[in-house]
Design a protein around this motif. Sequence first.
Motif, mmCIF file in Angstrom:
data_model
loop_
_atom_site.group_PDB
_atom_site.id
_atom_site.type_symbol
_atom_site.label_atom_id
_atom_site.label_comp_id
_atom_site.label_asym_id
_atom_site.label_seq_id
_atom_site.Cartn_x
_atom_site.Cartn_y
_atom_site.Cartn_z
ATOM 1 N N TYR A 66 0.804 -1.169 0.005
ATOM 2 C CA TYR A 66 0.102 0.112 0.108
ATOM 3 C C TYR A 66 0.817 1.306 -0.217
ATOM 4 N N LEU A 74 -7.434 -2.871 3.506
ATOM 5 C CA LEU A 74 -6.643 -4.036 4.012
ATOM 6 C C LEU A 74 -7.781 -5.094 4.618
ATOM 7 N N PRO A 111 1.194 -7.519 4.639
ATOM 8 C CA PRO A 111 1.344 -6.452 3.736
ATOM 9 C C PRO A 111 2.278 -5.434 4.170
#
Length: 212
Positions: A8, A95, A112
């Motif tokens: 991200y 997420l 992540p």
Amino acid sequence: MNRRLLAYFLLDTSGSMNGEPIQALNNGFNGLISMLRSDPQAMDTLHLSVTTFDREVKNIIPMVDLASFHPMEITCPDSGPTHTGAALELVSALLQVDLIKGSTEVKGDWKPLLFIFTDGKPSDIQKYRQMIPVIKNMDFGVIVGCAAGPKADESFLKELTDNVVKLDTTDAATLSSFFKWVSSSITMGGKSQGTGESISLPLPPSELNIII
């Protein structure tokens, strides 16, 4: 299905980024995509999501695999605040939808990665501080904060993560160097998770200052 590595990006597009800084950000980010595409493992596992934040917060590129990623021109308003807290709030919501969790049938995605780039400080400090424990509890493999330019206040990023980089300028050469380092960080992040190790970031080039 391959286990995915979700990355991200939260990119500051507030008014102070107008002009050369936003052009340098576009060039640096597009260079990052090119570098990652030369890595077979990234092509196999990496998925990207890009959110910009100024007075508005927009997920301009929802989670997509690297091969299908089409860079777009990132723009910013002439002036306006920096809603970093609202950006963290959006990424936490994204997420929860994007991440495939492991189960007895499915291995699930890797941890992540979160990269935050800002040239200032949060305008919504109360919301920003409310979101810090939420983000810390989301089990990111690594969170990297980048404070770019003379007006960037790295102390707010330090509240969120120990991995903070300070750039003296927001010119094309410096941002290009930063995104090359991000590319190495993503590559190392994918490889270390594949061996079950915790993620260790590569040493940055001399023009990037790691804040301890």
